[in-house]
Design an enzyme around this catalytic site. Structure first.
Site, PDB file in Angstrom:
ATOM      1  N   ASP A 303      27.059  47.981 -74.831  1.00  0.00           N
ATOM      2  CA  ASP A 303      25.660  47.739 -75.137  1.00  0.00           C
ATOM      3  C   ASP A 303      25.015  47.140 -73.893  1.00  0.00           C
ATOM      4  OD1 ASP A 303      23.306  47.508 -76.442  1.00  0.00           O
ATOM      5  OD2 ASP A 303      23.923  45.874 -77.768  1.00  0.00           O
ATOM      6  N   THR A 305      22.314  44.685 -73.992  1.00  0.00           N
ATOM      7  CA  THR A 305      22.040  43.278 -74.219  1.00  0.00           C
ATOM      8  C   THR A 305      23.328  42.534 -74.529  1.00  0.00           C
ATOM      9  OG1 THR A 305      19.874  43.844 -75.093  1.00  0.00           O
ATOM     10  CG2 THR A 305      20.705  41.645 -75.583  1.00  0.00           C
ATOM     11  N   ASP A 545      28.500  42.596 -79.221  1.00  0.00           N
ATOM     12  CA  ASP A 545      28.333  41.176 -79.548  1.00  0.00           C
ATOM     13  C   ASP A 545      27.516  40.945 -80.806  1.00  0.00           C
ATOM     14  OD1 ASP A 545      25.899  42.009 -78.544  1.00  0.00           O
ATOM     15  OD2 ASP A 545      25.485  40.103 -77.521  1.00  0.00           O
TER      16      ASP A 545
END
Length: 806
Positions: A303, A305, A545
């Site tokens: 990802d 971010t 995350d």
């Protein structure tokens, strides 16, 4: 958003008192051991194995005949098991200490305050606050809900979130994907799903790692090879009426040597040591074999971010629409952030920039990665904050020219931009099905993420290791591509948006393999992409995350979570980067590849031993010739040429290749020539010394043992060889180790008590010459066999000598 006691209904606003909770906790008793692996399972895994059973039978047989010197192999097996147990227990202690950092916990109301507690500290009657990403660690009844939506797929198999209202059941094993709320606990530990959480969250994955599967195939092949040889040997003894002592010594020498008993042990030890090494670098391995699985990864999905960026946001500007009062817009934006039921990073950043008191909320749509906006009704006015391109595509928002130009500028610079608008329409009850209401644009909120300083270096490592990178993000195309190019993703890399992804499996698989950057991807699309890559044969790692990464993490062959990520991502991950350092990933991959290469080297050693043991049985024992070794001789030879080197090689660096999916064939390409030449050299030496030149049986066996050890140590030096790798230099530590082991054997021959224990004798100069000449002949035979095109293609399919292929 940090929960506060004021968010809870009056009936539960204080929760239990500390004294009452302590009393209930005492009644529950101590929790069951939920550590990484129990001591008893570690001991059983290292002691109660098929090979140890076979060794134990021969050990008892030899002891019962009073042949103590020939029973040394049993003591070595005991020591090996002890070393394996000790290393795994050491790894267990280290991992259990770190596991507390990522263990499921809950925000519990006690004495009117919210405190963080581990699952084992929760008691019936506790009030627990729930936010997106939180795991439910106990069962209970919902007492407050602001759009609280739970993912219950681990319990029911249903992928869609379930919105929970007051009075409905909330079960452990689920986790929050949107909204917020509270529930009162009525079942904990064994009485709920909480005790099964780790198993249910991870049982759907974790097949054996590729290396474990391939080593198991090697062991199965050795076992099936041993059974007919054992039957043939016993039949031969019976037909010839062989003396029991001679039969026991010959069978023990041949069959025990045939067993690759140390391979599984050393694999477990290597995994354990690697896990401890990674733990010292703030990388928690929650599944021991995951260290090696990293070596098999050929595709990494990440990802943007929290992975390429550090997850922190900085508010750069609020671009207010023309004709709007900036102070009023900023005040409304601050009220929106302060009043939201749960705050993601965007709302936290806005709330810090424009602090104010929360307002009374008349309706709410919590943010979700599925619809990419959130809404509140405050004072009769509806407000929405969300992705401008998504809101625009749905017909809810049309930006004026000034804001549209600003949106294009900021997203091209790699910044995150969200739109803030107001509406007089009602907010939808089900935002997954109904679009956002029509909005009057108020402002664009410009936010900036900070790239991790090590992101570019890590991306370069992934490229250098020929690992395919897939950057999958829910952000806008311009934002994602700007960040991707900034960290070194090639400008010609394929880019595709979620709306362009094909729905059919074949088309999706082709798009997943063809493109590198994926923008505006919903969580289920991310899961589908990982699933498509896996179905097409990729060994895929997923790094995430947030709660939106959970579906994809479940589908990946290797799940990696950031330490600051949502509870549930850490709960299902194989590996957790505790300090959120993306640069730890290359270290983990390098560790995994070191493990794989070292196990491949060990496999060559142990399979060579099995081949020469099988050759000795077929060429000497079955025809009825005098066996050139006693069990004690082979025990000594194995100790010097395999036992000690294997512990060194298991932990040392290696330049060898990675054999993915063809380990048995590749190992056989080395071991069959090496094993046959070792057997032929030893038999020839024994025949020349004992028969041709009239030496004693003891001298013949000493000479044969010498040839065996010289050949074995030579093959230790040649373990890295292979088609196209003949140029690889022998490392200095290998030369020093082999020289030391050769000197140790010379000392054993020189020391009379030790020499007598092993029933060996001092060799004459001519016998030394014969022993070394036979070793040279064995090396020559091995060299010739290795150069056979059939053998070279066995190790490296498609290899053509002289074609320049490495």
């Amino acid at each position: 958003m940090a929960a506060t006691a004021t968010d809870i209904p009056d009936a539960a606003e204080r929760g239990l008192s500390s004294a009452e909770a302590a009393k209930r906790l005492r009644r529950l008793g101590p929790p069951a051991d939920a550590s990484s692996r129990s001591v008893s399972s570690i001991v059983a895994g290292n002691v109660f194995t098929l090979f140890n059973l076979i060794i134990g039978v021969f050990f008892v047989l030899i002891l019962s005949l009073g042949l103590l010197a020939d029973a040394v192999f049993g003591l070595i097996a005991i020591v090996n098991s002890y070393i394996g147990i000790r290393q795994e227990l050491k790894a267990k202690r280290t991992l259990d200490e770190l596991a507390v950092l990522v263990a499921p916990h809950a925000k519990v109301v006690r004495d009117g305050n919210v405190v963080g507690l581990l699952a084992e500290q929760i008691v019936p009657g506790d009030a627990i606050a729930i936010e997106p990403g939180d795991q439910l660690v106990a069962d209970g009844e919902v007492v407050a809900s602001r759009g609280m939506t739970l993912d219950e797929s681990m319990l029911t198999g249903e992928a869609d979130g379930v919105r929970k209202e007051i009075g409905e059941r909330a079960l452990s094993g689920s986790f929050c994907i949107a909204g917020s709320g509270h529930y009162r606990v009525d079942a904990v530990r064994e009485q709920s799903y909480a005790g099964k959480l780790a198993g249910e969250a991870r049982a759907f994955r974790h097949p054996p790692s590729p290396l474990q599967g391939e080593v198991n195939r090697v062991i199965v092949a050795c076992t099936w090879g041993m059974l007919p040889l054992a039957a043939l040997l016993l039949l031969t003894f019976q037909l010839r009426g062989t003396d029991l002592v001679e039969a026991a010594q010959t069978a023990t020498a041949g069959l025990v040597t045939l067993i690759p008993e140390g391979l599984v042990l050393l694999m477990s030890v290597t995994f354990a040591v690697a896990a401890v090494r990674l733990a010292r670098r703030d990388t928690l391995v929650q599944q021991m074999s995951a260290t090696e699985s990293l070596a098999a990864v050929d595709t990494i999905c990440i990802d943007k971010t929290g992975t390429l960026t550090d997850g922190r946001l900085r508010l750069l500007a609020v671009e207010v629409a023309e004709g709007r009062d900036p102070d009023e817009v900023q005040a409304a934006l601050g009220r929106f952030a302060a009043s939201a039921g749960d705050r993601n990073r965007t709302l936290e950043t806005v709330a810090e920039a424009f602090p104010t008191q929360p307002a009374r909320v008349g309706g709410e749509v919590p943010f979700s990665s599925k619809w990419k906006w959130s809404g509140l009704r405050i004072g009769g006015v509806g407000y929405v904050l969300g992705a401008p391109d998504v809101l625009g595509a749905g017909g809810a928002l049309q930006l004026p020219p000034g804001l549209a130009r600003k949106l294009a500028e900021e997203t091209a610079a790699g910044r995150r931009v969200v739109a803030f608008g107001q509406t007089s329409e009602a907010l939808p009850d089900d935002p997954a099905q109904a679009p956002a209401p029509s909005l009057t644009p108020l402002a664009l909120v410009v936010l900036e993420e900070t790239l991790r300083p090590d992101a570019a270096e890590t991306i370069a490592f992934i490229h250098d290791e020929e690992i395919d990178l897939k950057l999958i993000s829910g952000d806008a195309r311009a934002t994602v591509t700007a960040v991707a190019y900034a960290v070194g993703v090639p400008a010609d890399a394929g880019v595709i948006e979620g709306s362009e992804l094909p729905e059919d499996p074949e088309g999706l698989a082709a798009a997943a393999q063809r493109n590198t950057i994926f923008c505006r991807i919903a969580p289920e699309q991310k899961r589908a992409l990982v699933e498509a890559l896996r179905a097409s044969g990729r060994y895929t790692a997923m790094i995430g995350d947030g709660v939106n990464d959970v579906p994809a993490l479940k589908q990946a062959r290797l799940a990696v979570a950031m330490g600051s990520g949502a509870q549930v991502t850490k709960g299902i991950a194989d590996v957790v980067l505790l300090e959120d350092q993306f640069a730890r990933l290359p270290e983990a991959v390098a560790e995994g590849r070191r493990i794989a290469r070292n196990i491949h080297r060990l496999g060559r050693l142990y399979l060579t031993k099995s081949v020469y043991a099988a050759a000795l049985i077929l060429l000497v024992a079955v025809p009825g010739f005098a066996f050139p070794f006693l069990p004690r001789h082979l025990t000594l030879a194995v100790f010097l040429t395999i036992g000690i080197p294997s512990f060194v090689l298991a932990l040392a660096p290696s330049d060898g290749p990675l054999y993915r999916g063809r380990l048995l064939r590749a190992l056989a390409a080395f071991a069959v020539p090496a094993g046959l030449s070792t057997a032929l050299g030893s038999i020839l030496c024994f025949f020349l010394v004992d028969t041709v030149f009239g030496g004693s049986l003891e001298a013949g066996r000493t000479a044969a043992t010498t040839t065996l050890i010289v050949l074995g140590l030579s093959f230790v030096l040649l373990l890295e060889r292979g088609p196209g790798r003949e140029h690889i230099a022998i490392q200095s530590y290998m030369l020093a180790m082999v020289a030391g082991l050769g000197a140790l054997f010379a000392l054993i021959l020189a020391a009379a008590p030790v020499r007598d224990f092993f029933e060996m004798t001092l060799l004459s100069a001519s016998q030394w010459f014969l022993a070394l000449a036979c070793a040279a002949a064995g090396l020559t035979v091995a060299s010739v066999l290795w150069r056979l095109p059939q053998i070279e293609r066995l190790e490296s399919p498609g290899y053509e000598p002289g074609a320049g292929n490495a």
